[in-house]
Design an enzyme around this catalytic site. Structure first.
Site, PDB file in Angstrom:
ATOM      1  N   LYS A   1       0.858  -1.179   0.000  1.00 55.87           N
ATOM      2  CA  LYS A   1       0.000   0.000   0.000  1.00 55.87           C
ATOM      3  C   LYS A   1       0.901   1.239   0.000  1.00 55.87           C
ATOM      4  CE  LYS A   1      -1.621   2.811   2.907  1.00 55.87           C
ATOM      5  NZ  LYS A   1      -1.696   4.055   2.060  1.00 55.87           N
TER       6      LYS A   1
ATOM      7  N   GLY B   1       5.226   7.821  10.015  1.00 60.84           N
ATOM      8  CA  GLY B   1       5.301   8.580  11.251  1.00 60.84           C
ATOM      9  C   GLY B   1       5.086   7.732  12.493  1.00 60.84           C
TER      10      GLY B   1
ATOM     11  N   GLU C   1       9.827   1.441  10.529  1.00 61.25           N
ATOM     12  CA  GLU C   1      10.844   2.473  10.332  1.00 61.25           C
ATOM     13  C   GLU C   1      10.111   3.793  10.461  1.00 61.25           C
ATOM     14  OE1 GLU C   1      12.767   5.339   9.317  1.00 61.25           O
ATOM     15  OE2 GLU C   1      12.693   4.714   7.223  1.00 61.25           O
TER      16      GLU C   1
ATOM     17  N   CYS D   1      13.385  11.337   6.434  1.00 54.60           N
ATOM     18  CA  CYS D   1      13.387  10.892   7.828  1.00 54.60           C
ATOM     19  C   CYS D   1      14.752  11.051   8.469  1.00 54.60           C
ATOM     20  CB  CYS D   1      12.896   9.454   7.931  1.00 54.60           C
ATOM     21  SG  CYS D   1      13.898   8.255   7.030  1.00 54.60           S
TER      22      CYS D   1
ATOM     23  N   GLU E   1       9.473  16.125  14.935  1.00 58.18           N
ATOM     24  CA  GLU E   1       9.871  15.997  13.541  1.00 58.18           C
ATOM     25  C   GLU E   1       9.031  16.939  12.672  1.00 58.18           C
ATOM     26  OE1 GLU E   1      11.007  12.349  10.566  1.00 58.18           O
ATOM     27  OE2 GLU E   1       9.126  12.186  11.680  1.00 58.18           O
TER      28      GLU E   1
END
Length: 506
Positions: free
Chosen positions: A183, A237, A258, A297, A400
């Site tokens: 996906k 996220g 991750e 990231c 972040e």
């Protein structure tokens, strides 16, 4: 490519070797972030479409030829995919640029890295021994540890590096003999759709590769909880990753996450002692923070600089940041593209505003650029931003941002530098700049981050491992550990001369 695009406008869900429309008939427009205009239409799948794709992947794993295909043949297919990616490099690079907003050159480089990933896992699996023999202490016992595919793998990828992140999951999953359903992000699905076509062209059996375009809260959630999915691999996220782990827990499936990063770039004064050293450190700080508009990231979003060189360093950094050329990814001379969506730009703007309210000093950027032919007013552009005099209590330092925003903190001692760098709930990546080899090793050893660069920022090697500490996730991608994520381990114990045991009388 034109025929492919025309077909994709009608059907972008792939299951059992067929391209299908969403069961509900729903569709989604894909916008070019450079001007907010739609350039493609894809199917908007839901839970039922996810069910259909998983069922096809389950059938292909349990009854299809792929899990039993010899390793050499699997590796050969992965190499053919790499060759096809090289063949279509220009078209795929431009499509990645248009989909995700990055420059065309960044898109081309991404395709090169995708091809490298497929070749690496092909070579890795082809060169492996068939099993590890375990000495049982008897010539009559043959004991061996072997690796087998996990089964059906659900792969969920992010919007910032759509095809690269897909390759880090698909290549090892196929090398290990699994089937999968992927996906992609609902806002950047186009190159992943194209890759499914390339897999079929390379000769992958029908049903091995599945794809469902659609949102995470429906498609992704169903994949994570589905009892017929044996592994879920998610890149994205922290909030979404936590939900994936929770959904996967009741079925005790393998989980690889991750997640985010808030990555320190630690610069000692000795790295700037010469003009060449100073220029290199500044240049790499710009690259660390502003490649792909900071939507990375592993971006070096926290500059942690020794106090004695802070003012000169930040002044030059801000001067050069203000000269970065923003524009549509295909525009001549564009060095940085737009953010991926209006929602993402609004998020970045809110972080900058909060930083200024908390006392940060704006040294460059901090606003939307003036429109131009290369930067339409409707595009999601935001200037590279440098925020000086930041501290750990600021929201922009803790969280972040995922945009072109660099914060500046200072230190006086090595211990203080390490403490600042480790003062984060994330632990994905970081860097240290120094000409002192002993200090470089000490600081790198003390940093609690999954990847540490010394006098560099951002390079990765397919044969290495990628993962993080803390809330940056669990599991590893790339390298032998990345392949291991997609395998189960089996111990086969054979008694060559069985005899009665006689535990019981009778």
């Amino acid at each position: 490519m034109a025929d492919r695009a025309e077909r994709q406008a009608r059907a972008t869900i792939h299951a059992g070797g067929e391209w299908l429309e969403a069961g509900s008939g729903a569709t989604r427009e894909i916008l070019d972030p450079a001007d907010a205009r739609p350039f493609a239409v894809v199917a908007e799948g839901d839970e039922k479409d996810a069910e259909r794709a998983v069922a096809a992947a389950r059938q292909a794993f349990d009854h299809g030829p792929w899990p039993g295909t010899p390793v050499g043949e699997r590796a050969a297919l992965l190499r053919r995919v790499a060759d096809l990616l090289v063949r279509d490099r220009e078209e795929l690079g431009l499509l990645e640029s248009r989909d995700a907003g990055k420059t065309a050159e960044e898109g081309r480089i991404d395709i090169d890295c995708v091809a490298d990933a497929f070749r690496y896992f092909a070579d890795l699996v082809a060169g492996e021994a068939p099993g590890r023999v375990v000495d049982a202490g008897s010539p009559d016992i043959h004991s061996v540890v072997v690796h087998e595919p996990v089964g059906v793998c659900a792969l969920i990828t992010p919007w910032n590096y759509p095809l690269l992140q897909a390759s880090w999951k698909i290549a090892p999953a196929l090398a290990a003999g699994n089937t999968f359903v992927i996906k992609p992000s609902e806002i950047t699905p186009m190159t992943t759709i194209a890759l499914i076509d390339l897999l079929a062209e390379a000769g992958l059996p029908a049903g091995v590769a599945g794809l469902v375009t659609g949102p995470g809260h429906t498609v992704g959630a169903r994949l994570a909880e589905h009892p017929d999915v044996d592994l879920i691999s998610f890149t994205g996220g922290l909030v979404s990753g936590t939900k994936v782990a929770q959904a996967a827990a009741p079925t005790v499936k393998k989980v690889a996450l991750e997640l985010g990063g808030k990555n320190p770039n630690v610069v000692f004064a000795d790295a700037c002692a010469t003009e060449e050293g100073f220029d290199t450190a500044v240049d790499q700080a710009l690259n660390a923070a502003f490649i792909h508009s900071g939507q990375v990231c592993s971006a070096g979003a926290r500059l942690i600089i020794e106090e004695s060189v802070r003012e000169r360093f930040v002044a030059e950094l801000a001067r050069r940041a203000a000269r970065i050329r923003l524009g549509r990814g295909t525009a001549e001379g564009a060095e940085c593209g737009p953010l991926v969506s209006e929602q993402q730009r609004a998020k970045v703007e809110a972080y900058v505003q909060s930083a200024l309210e908390e006392g940060a000093v704006l040294r460059s950027g901090g606003r939307r650029p003036e429109p131009s032919a290369e930067r339409p007013a409707t595009g999601y552009f935001y200037e590279p931003t440098v925020l000086d005099q930041c501290h750990r209590e600021m929201k922009v330092v803790r969280e972040e941002v995922f945009g072109p925003v660099l914060t500046v903190e200072t230190f006086r001692t090595e211990d203080e530098a390490v403490a600042l760098a480790n003062d984060t709930e994330y632990g994905l990546a970081g860097a240290v700049w120094t000409t002192d080899a002993g200090r470089a090793r000490r600081v790198a050893g003390r940093l609690r981050h999954g990847t540490v660069w010394i006098n560099d920022f951002h390079p990765y090697l397919p044969q290495a491992e990628w993962g993080g500490f803390g809330k940056s996730g669990v599991g590893r991608e790339l390298g032998p550990a990345g392949l291991a994520e997609y395998r189960e381990t089996k111990h086969v114990y054979q008694n060559l001369a069985p005899k009665p045991v006689r535990w019981f009388a009778g």
